[in-house]
Scaffold this motif. Structure first.
Motif, PDB file in Angstrom:
ATOM      1  N   ALA A  33       2.611  18.621  45.200  1.00 37.39           N
ATOM      2  CA  ALA A  33       3.266  17.340  44.933  1.00 37.39           C
ATOM      3  C   ALA A  33       3.890  16.794  46.211  1.00 37.39           C
ATOM      4  CB  ALA A  33       4.339  17.508  43.862  1.00 37.39           C
ATOM      5  N   VAL A  65       5.869  14.022  42.868  1.00 44.09           N
ATOM      6  CA  VAL A  65       4.735  13.653  42.026  1.00 44.09           C
ATOM      7  C   VAL A  65       3.470  13.771  42.865  1.00 44.09           C
ATOM      8  CG1 VAL A  65       3.659  11.748  40.756  1.00 44.09           C
ATOM      9  CG2 VAL A  65       6.130  12.090  40.622  1.00 44.09           C
ATOM     10  N   LYS A  66       2.382  14.211  42.259  1.00 43.47           N
ATOM     11  CA  LYS A  66       1.120  14.303  43.001  1.00 43.47           C
ATOM     12  C   LYS A  66       0.522  12.919  43.164  1.00 43.47           C
ATOM     13  CE  LYS A  66      -0.176  18.989  41.777  1.00 43.47           C
ATOM     14  NZ  LYS A  66      -1.183  19.872  41.217  1.00 43.47           N
TER      15      LYS A  66
END
Length: 93
Positions: free
Chosen positions: A21, A27-28
């Motif tokens: 991430a 967040v990816k």
């Protein structure tokens, strides 16, 4: 019971994010894509560093212009105005 006076209250975030991430928003996403402005990790990290909540403009500040334009058009399709701090607070409510 004694009272404790907090001189400089701050929220402490864990510095670990899921493997793979983004270290900024947890967040990816691809490196040329915006950070997730709605990620709590990103919001609080940004607030602690800047003294204000992030906008979509902040989240995509590192993106190439072509990517920014795609995102701006996409957000506008949902009624989100990009570039106005007041509007970013409205769509969080």
């Amino acid at each position: 019971m004694s009272k404790v006076k907090i001189e400089d209250p701050k929220m402490v975030l864990l510095n670990t994010v899921p493997e793979g991430a983004c270290p900024i928003c947890a967040v990816k996403h691809e490196p040329d894509q915006p950070h997730n402005r709605d990620s709590l990790f990103y919001q609080y990290k940004f607030y602690l560093e800047n003294g204000r909540w992030p906008t979509w403009e902040d989240a995509m500040s590192h993106c190439p212009d072509q990517v920014k334009q795609l995102w701006i058009r996409g957000l506008q399709a949902y009624g989100v105005k990009v570039g106005d701090i007041a509007d970013s607070d409205k769509d969080k409510a």
